[in-house]
Design a protein around this motif. Structure first.
Motif, PDB file in Angstrom:
ATOM      1  N   SER A   2       8.158   1.591   1.597  1.00 53.66           N
ATOM      2  CA  SER A   2       7.359   2.048   0.607  1.00 53.66           C
ATOM      3  C   SER A   2       5.899   1.303   0.869  1.00 53.66           C
ATOM      4  CB  SER A   2       7.724   2.191  -0.849  1.00 53.66           C
ATOM      5  OG  SER A   2       7.851   0.722  -1.176  1.00 53.66           O
ATOM      6  N   GLY A   3       5.967   0.019   1.325  1.00 53.36           N
ATOM      7  CA  GLY A   3       4.570  -0.936   1.189  1.00 53.36           C
ATOM      8  C   GLY A   3       4.378  -1.477  -0.166  1.00 53.36           C
ATOM      9  N   ASP A   4       5.374  -1.274  -1.198  1.00 57.64           N
ATOM     10  CA  ASP A   4       4.826  -1.843  -2.404  1.00 57.64           C
ATOM     11  C   ASP A   4       5.200  -3.562  -2.460  1.00 57.64           C
ATOM     12  OD1 ASP A   4       4.299   0.885  -3.572  1.00 57.64           O
ATOM     13  OD2 ASP A   4       6.511   1.053  -4.293  1.00 57.64           O
ATOM     14  N   THR A   5       4.548  -3.968  -3.022  1.00 54.73           N
ATOM     15  CA  THR A   5       4.722  -5.391  -3.312  1.00 54.73           C
ATOM     16  C   THR A   5       5.891  -5.645  -4.149  1.00 54.73           C
ATOM     17  OG1 THR A   5       2.346  -5.691  -2.556  1.00 54.73           O
ATOM     18  CG2 THR A   5       3.541  -7.553  -3.633  1.00 54.73           C
ATOM     19  N   PRO A   6       7.012  -6.289  -4.000  1.00 54.12           N
ATOM     20  CA  PRO A   6       7.860  -6.889  -4.977  1.00 54.12           C
ATOM     21  C   PRO A   6       7.067  -7.739  -6.058  1.00 54.12           C
ATOM     22  CG  PRO A   6       8.260  -8.181  -2.939  1.00 54.12           C
ATOM     23  CD  PRO A   6       6.818  -7.139  -2.815  1.00 54.12           C
TER      24      PRO A   6
END
Length: 101
Positions: A2-6
């Motif tokens: 997804s490319g979301d930053t944790p």
């Protein structure tokens, strides 16, 4: 992917991967008037170390901010140690609760 930053752990500053246990820490313990109060997201291992190091009363009275938690000698040593581990690191053995003398 997804490319979301944790999200970042408020205590140790490491990312919290999606498959790693995480928990919300009440900066003022619920039993000491913190129900509905501010919380921070932590790795489960970091959260367990906070509660192994400090009593609910100590948390409410002297350690109700992230900066105060980071300044506690035992937690400062833990943070220095855990920052050397990968974000997905999990300890199978919880920290021992400090002695109450």
């Amino acid at each position: 992917m997804s490319g979301d930053t944790p999200p970042i752990c408020a205590l140790c500053g490491r990312p919290i991967p999606p498959d790693v246990p995480r928990s919300q820490h009440h900066l003022i313990p619920r039993l000491r008037g913190g129900k509905g109060g501010p919380t921070v997201l932590l790795h489960d291992i970091c959260h367990r170390e906070i509660h192994a190091s400090l009593t609910e009363t100590e948390l409410a009275r002297d350690f109700s901010t992230v900066d105060a938690l980071r300044s506690h000698p035992r937690l400062a040593r833990f943070i220095a140690w855990v920052r050397k581990r990968p974000p997905e690191f999990r300890s199978r053995v919880p920290g021992k609760r400090r002695s109450r003398s």
